[in-house]
Structure formats: C-alpha cells, structure tokens
Scaffold this active site. Structure first.
Site, PDB file in Angstrom:
ATOM      1  N   LYS A   9      46.621  44.408  45.117  1.00 27.15           N
ATOM      2  CA  LYS A   9      45.196  44.764  45.081  1.00 27.15           C
ATOM      3  C   LYS A   9      45.026  46.265  44.823  1.00 27.15           C
ATOM      4  O   LYS A   9      45.997  47.036  44.896  1.00 27.15           O
ATOM      5  CB  LYS A   9      44.548  44.332  46.405  1.00 27.15           C
ATOM      6  CG  LYS A   9      44.539  42.803  46.600  1.00 27.15           C
ATOM      7  CD  LYS A   9      43.973  42.427  47.966  1.00 27.15           C
ATOM      8  CE  LYS A   9      43.899  40.917  48.143  1.00 27.15           C
ATOM      9  NZ  LYS A   9      43.414  40.534  49.504  1.00 27.15           N
ATOM     10  N   TYR A  49      37.857  34.359  43.519  1.00 28.59           N
ATOM     11  CA  TYR A  49      37.578  34.090  44.935  1.00 28.59           C
ATOM     12  C   TYR A  49      36.438  33.077  45.126  1.00 28.59           C
ATOM     13  O   TYR A  49      35.790  33.081  46.180  1.00 28.59           O
ATOM     14  CB  TYR A  49      37.248  35.401  45.656  1.00 28.59           C
ATOM     15  CG  TYR A  49      38.486  36.198  46.045  1.00 28.59           C
ATOM     16  CD1 TYR A  49      39.482  35.653  46.850  1.00 28.59           C
ATOM     17  CD2 TYR A  49      38.644  37.525  45.620  1.00 28.59           C
ATOM     18  CE1 TYR A  49      40.606  36.383  47.217  1.00 28.59           C
ATOM     19  CE2 TYR A  49      39.779  38.265  45.986  1.00 28.59           C
ATOM     20  CZ  TYR A  49      40.748  37.681  46.785  1.00 28.59           C
ATOM     21  OH  TYR A  49      41.862  38.403  47.161  1.00 28.59           O
ATOM     22  N   ASN A 112      44.009  44.694  52.600  1.00 28.16           N
ATOM     23  CA  ASN A 112      45.305  44.118  52.985  1.00 28.16           C
ATOM     24  C   ASN A 112      46.321  44.037  51.838  1.00 28.16           C
ATOM     25  O   ASN A 112      47.250  43.244  51.864  1.00 28.16           O
ATOM     26  CB  ASN A 112      45.118  42.778  53.714  1.00 28.16           C
ATOM     27  CG  ASN A 112      44.497  41.703  52.839  1.00 28.16           C
ATOM     28  OD1 ASN A 112      44.243  41.940  51.657  1.00 28.16           O
ATOM     29  ND2 ASN A 112      44.268  40.544  53.410  1.00 28.16           N
ATOM     30  N   HIS A 115      47.528  39.851  47.353  1.00 28.51           N
ATOM     31  CA  HIS A 115      47.091  38.449  47.340  1.00 28.51           C
ATOM     32  C   HIS A 115      48.259  37.548  46.970  1.00 28.51           C
ATOM     33  O   HIS A 115      49.071  37.914  46.119  1.00 28.51           O
ATOM     34  CB  HIS A 115      45.981  38.256  46.296  1.00 28.51           C
ATOM     35  CG  HIS A 115      45.711  36.811  45.982  1.00 28.51           C
ATOM     36  ND1 HIS A 115      44.866  36.029  46.727  1.00 28.51           N
ATOM     37  CD2 HIS A 115      46.218  35.989  45.016  1.00 28.51           C
ATOM     38  CE1 HIS A 115      44.860  34.791  46.235  1.00 28.51           C
ATOM     39  NE2 HIS A 115      45.660  34.753  45.189  1.00 28.51           N
ATOM     40  N   GLU A 126      45.128  29.673  39.612  1.00 27.85           N
ATOM     41  CA  GLU A 126      45.081  31.134  39.523  1.00 27.85           C
ATOM     42  C   GLU A 126      45.915  31.649  38.353  1.00 27.85           C
ATOM     43  O   GLU A 126      45.514  32.575  37.659  1.00 27.85           O
ATOM     44  CB  GLU A 126      45.535  31.743  40.855  1.00 27.85           C
ATOM     45  CG  GLU A 126      44.515  31.499  41.960  1.00 27.85           C
ATOM     46  CD  GLU A 126      44.997  31.861  43.373  1.00 27.85           C
ATOM     47  OE1 GLU A 126      44.221  31.648  44.320  1.00 27.85           O
ATOM     48  OE2 GLU A 126      46.134  32.344  43.522  1.00 27.85           O
TER      49      GLU A 126
HETATM   50  P1  DAT Z   1      44.499  35.360  52.114  1.00 27.85           P
HETATM   51  O1  DAT Z   1      44.324  36.578  51.231  1.00 27.85           O
HETATM   52  O2  DAT Z   1      45.514  35.626  53.222  1.00 27.85           O
HETATM   53  O3  DAT Z   1      44.801  34.108  51.329  1.00 27.85           O
HETATM   54  P2  DAT Z   1      41.811  34.325  52.391  1.00 27.85           P
HETATM   55  O4  DAT Z   1      42.060  33.575  51.134  1.00 27.85           O
HETATM   56  O5  DAT Z   1      41.285  33.566  53.564  1.00 27.85           O
HETATM   57  O6  DAT Z   1      43.122  35.113  52.871  1.00 27.85           O
HETATM   58  O7  DAT Z   1      40.768  35.497  52.104  1.00 27.85           O
HETATM   59  C1  DAT Z   1      40.875  36.266  50.926  1.00 27.85           C
HETATM   60  C2  DAT Z   1      40.700  37.708  51.282  1.00 27.85           C
HETATM   61  O8  DAT Z   1      39.398  37.907  51.829  1.00 27.85           O
HETATM   62  C3  DAT Z   1      41.655  38.239  52.348  1.00 27.85           C
HETATM   63  O9  DAT Z   1      42.891  38.641  51.805  1.00 27.85           O
HETATM   64  C4  DAT Z   1      40.876  39.380  52.919  1.00 27.85           C
HETATM   65  C5  DAT Z   1      39.440  38.902  52.828  1.00 27.85           C
HETATM   66  N1  DAT Z   1      39.014  38.322  54.104  1.00 27.85           N
HETATM   67  C6  DAT Z   1      39.392  37.121  54.614  1.00 27.85           C
HETATM   68  N2  DAT Z   1      38.834  36.895  55.809  1.00 27.85           N
HETATM   69  C7  DAT Z   1      38.079  37.992  56.069  1.00 27.85           C
HETATM   70  C8  DAT Z   1      37.242  38.386  57.138  1.00 27.85           C
HETATM   71  N3  DAT Z   1      37.061  37.605  58.195  1.00 27.85           N
HETATM   72  N4  DAT Z   1      36.631  39.604  57.053  1.00 27.85           N
HETATM   73  C9  DAT Z   1      36.805  40.407  55.976  1.00 27.85           C
HETATM   74  N5  DAT Z   1      37.568  40.086  54.920  1.00 27.85           N
HETATM   75  C10 DAT Z   1      38.205  38.900  54.965  1.00 27.85           C
HETATM   76 MG    MG Z   2      43.645  33.078  49.990  1.00 31.38          MG
END
Ligand code: DAT
Ligand code: MG
Length: 148
Positions: A9, A49, A112, A115, A126
């Site tokens: 990212k 997303y 974080n 991805h 994807e």
């Molecule tokens: P991941 O990236 O571990 O697959 P995800 O698909 O649930 O997690 O979410 C995509 C991204 O969105 C994640 O990397 C960071 C952001 N995100 C997820 N949950 C969040 C939250 N509760 N508050 C803020 N950002 C969040």
């Molecule tokens: Mg995810």
C-alpha cells in the site's frame, strides 16, 4: 499452482518497505509472477474494495489507497493464499504477531502497509482486476529445491 494478489500500500512504498516485503515472499520460496508500480484512481480502488463499500471506514480506505503509488504483485506457490495471509499478519497491527509484516512494520489499522487476498476465489478476481493483460509464464529453476 495457487496464486494470490499482494499489494504494498502507499504507506509501505513511502516508508521504503518494498524490498523488505518482496524479500520475505521470495525467501519463503514463493514465485513472483507479476509486478507493477502503479497509482490507481478512486473508481479502481472502490472496485478493489467493493465488498467493503458499506463499511464506515470505506471512504477513508479508498482515499488512503489512491494517495500514492502501490506495488501490485502476483505470487504463486502451494497454499500461497493462506500462507501469504500468515506472512502479512492480522488486519489490525495491534493484533498482528511479531514476525509478520504488519506485526513488525505497522501500528494503525488504517495504515497497515500491505494487502493480501483472503481466498482463492478473491485472489482470482483481484488478479483479473489488477493484471487484465495477464501475467508472466515462467518456472523458477529452484522449483525442485523447494517442492518434493
Ligand atoms: P485485510 O486487509 O486484512 O484483508 P479487510 O479486507 O477486512 O482486511 O479490510 C481491508 C482493509 O480495510 C484493511 O486492511 C484495513 C481497513 N480496515 C478494515 N477494518 C477496519 C476498521 N475496523 N477500521 C478502519 N479500517 C479498517
Ligand atoms: Mg481483505
């Protein structure tokens, strides 16, 4: 062989973590099958997303992903989707184990660093979204030293 979509990212690029992150996947034994350095626009980030569009953090997430260049990659190997997620660590870096990428290099969930696809089916979608031109066909000369 299984493939996954991994994206460093904008914060990972800005913080100079590209080499470190690629090195972890490489040294594990996975094979790099696609790589591009690209800045995506809002419509593209929203598509990537799309499953999260109802979440309260969606707009901030899209804004973050379009805020600078990312490194989009396809990695291949046995169980690479699940193992890739383990290498990356839990979504919230506060809960990511030390030794994982997020555990070692991130603090906030909204920054974080990386991805990784969460399932074989989402990886397929994807990869098609990010690499519509297709990906390289090659086999590492190390293959027989990594797989029995
Ligand atoms: P991941 O990236 O571990 O697959 P995800 O698909 O649930 O997690 O979410 C995509 C991204 O969105 C994640 O990397 C960071 C952001 N995100 C997820 N949950 C969040 C939250 N509760 N508050 C803020 N950002 C969040
Ligand atoms: Mg995810």
């Amino acid at each position: 062989m299984e493939q996954t979509f991994i994206m460093i990212k904008p914060d990972g690029v800005q913080r100079g973590l590209v080499g470190e992150i690629i090195g972890r996947f490489e040294k594990k034994g996975f094979t790099l099958k696609g790589l591009k350095f690209i800045t995506v626009d809002q419509a593209f980030a929203e598509k990537h997303y799309a499953d999260l569009s109802a979440k309260p953090f969606f707009n901030g997430l899209v804004e973050y992903i379009v805020s600078g260049p990312v490194v989009a990659m396809v990695w291949e190997g046995k169980n690479v989707v699940t193992t890739g997620r383990k290498i990356i660590g839990a979504t919230n870096p506060a809960e990511s184990a030390p030794g994982t990428i997020r555990g070692d290099y991130a603090i906030d969930i909204g920054r974080n660093v990386i991805h990784g696809s969460d399932a074989v089916e989402s990886a397929r979608k994807e990869i098609a979204l990010w690499f519509p031109e297709g990906i390289a066909e090659w086999r590492s000369s190390q293959h027989s030293w990594i797989y029995e």
